[in-house]
Design a protein around this motif. Structure first.
Motif, PDB file in Angstrom:
ATOM      1  N   UNK A   1     -60.204  79.142  70.220  1.00 41.44           N
ATOM      2  CA  UNK A   1     -60.129  78.203  71.341  1.00 41.44           C
ATOM      3  C   UNK A   1     -59.520  76.906  70.820  1.00 41.44           C
ATOM      4  N   UNK A   2     -58.281  76.656  71.188  1.00 42.35           N
ATOM      5  CA  UNK A   2     -57.566  75.463  70.698  1.00 42.35           C
ATOM      6  C   UNK A   2     -57.394  74.420  71.796  1.00 42.35           C
ATOM      7  N   UNK A   3     -58.302  74.418  72.761  1.00 44.03           N
ATOM      8  CA  UNK A   3     -58.182  73.489  73.883  1.00 44.03           C
ATOM      9  C   UNK A   3     -58.365  72.033  73.471  1.00 44.03           C
TER      10      UNK A   3
ATOM     11  N   UNK B   1     -62.808  83.070  60.184  1.00 47.16           N
ATOM     12  CA  UNK B   1     -63.875  84.022  60.500  1.00 47.16           C
ATOM     13  C   UNK B   1     -63.343  85.180  61.346  1.00 47.16           C
ATOM     14  N   UNK B   2     -62.501  84.873  62.308  1.00 45.93           N
ATOM     15  CA  UNK B   2     -61.962  85.917  63.185  1.00 45.93           C
ATOM     16  C   UNK B   2     -61.040  86.872  62.438  1.00 45.93           C
ATOM     17  N   UNK B   3     -60.486  86.452  61.328  1.00 44.84           N
ATOM     18  CA  UNK B   3     -59.571  87.306  60.570  1.00 44.84           C
ATOM     19  C   UNK B   3     -60.277  88.114  59.478  1.00 44.84           C
TER      20      UNK B   3
ATOM     21  N   UNK C   1     -70.113  78.316  68.876  1.00 45.59           N
ATOM     22  CA  UNK C   1     -71.084  79.281  69.406  1.00 45.59           C
ATOM     23  C   UNK C   1     -70.824  80.728  68.992  1.00 45.59           C
ATOM     24  N   UNK C   2     -69.581  81.104  68.790  1.00 49.52           N
ATOM     25  CA  UNK C   2     -69.271  82.490  68.405  1.00 49.52           C
ATOM     26  C   UNK C   2     -69.143  82.647  66.889  1.00 49.52           C
ATOM     27  N   UNK C   3     -69.312  81.547  66.145  1.00 47.79           N
ATOM     28  CA  UNK C   3     -69.172  81.594  64.691  1.00 47.79           C
ATOM     29  C   UNK C   3     -70.493  81.467  63.961  1.00 47.79           C
ATOM     30  N   UNK C   4     -71.513  80.988  64.641  1.00 49.76           N
ATOM     31  CA  UNK C   4     -72.763  80.619  63.988  1.00 49.76           C
ATOM     32  C   UNK C   4     -73.440  81.786  63.274  1.00 49.76           C
ATOM     33  N   UNK C   5     -73.237  82.998  63.735  1.00 54.12           N
ATOM     34  CA  UNK C   5     -73.901  84.158  63.138  1.00 54.12           C
ATOM     35  C   UNK C   5     -73.052  84.869  62.095  1.00 54.12           C
TER      36      UNK C   5
END
Length: 210
Positions: free
Chosen positions: A51-53, A82-84, A121-125
């Protein structure tokens, strides 16, 4: 593969020239290198998921660039890394973080007004071990070693310091701890230095034996 935001928020600058806002711009240029045949899907997939908003972004043939407030630039950088990540796949990320360059421009930036991290929120875990090398370049000061020592000592205090080698400091730790250290180190540099360059190379799943 590129996207440019056509608007600029100059923070508290009221004249529209960016005289105050430009001082708040942090930039990060980074490259992902997954050591796998599916590197294209991993790189482009990760970039698209971020999310680069709250940052200005551009991806070209060499790397991806985020520009904006430090907190949101690092949020995007962490999200892309993290996504990669893929279990068992060796990957590196090379990143250059900079603030205060006298040759910088006022344009090509977006300074969001709040501190809400859009990706956190999608990285915390996410948890996986990371090895990292860093080098700090405090610009325009004669006592640069004092700032470098302070940044290294922060790594020691935070438990991610793994040693020093020629021209670099080595960090090891969970991905959350490494990026938490990036937050601390760049916040300190941005507060204490008018211009700094922070180089980092992160590595996961390296096949190299110690």
């Amino acid at each position: 593969m590129s996207e440019k935001k056509a608007y600029v928020n100059y923070g508290s600058c009221q004249c529209g020239c960016g005289c105050e806002g430009a001082r708040d711009i942090t930039g990060c240029r980074f490259s992902l290198s997954p050591m796998t045949d599916s590197y294209v899907d991993i790189i482009l997939g990760a970039i698209k998921k971020v999310d680069t908003s709250k940052v200005w972004k551009m991806t070209d043939k060499l790397s991806t660039l985020y520009r904006g407030r430090r907190i949101h630039v690092l949020d995007g950088l962490k999200a892309c890394f993290v996504q990669s990540y893929r279990e068992g796949v060796h990957m590196t990320m090379g990143a250059t973080i900079s603030k205060g360059c006298p040759g910088d421009v006022d344009a090509d930036a977006f300074l969001a007004e709040d501190d809400v991290r859009m990706n956190e929120p999608v990285l915390a875990d996410a948890h996986f071990p990371v090895t990292c090398k860093i080098s700090l370049y405090p610009m325009g000061v004669s006592n640069y070693m004092e700032y470098i020592a302070s940044v290294v000592n922060r790594a020691i205090d935070m438990g991610v310091y793994a040693g020093s080698s020629h021209y670099v400091t080595i960090l090891e730790g969970d991905v959350q701890d490494i990026f938490r250290y990036f937050e601390e180190a760049t916040e300190y540099c941005g507060r204490e230095l008018s211009h700094y360059i922070f180089e980092a190379t992160l590595s996961v799943n390296s096949p190299t034996a110690e």
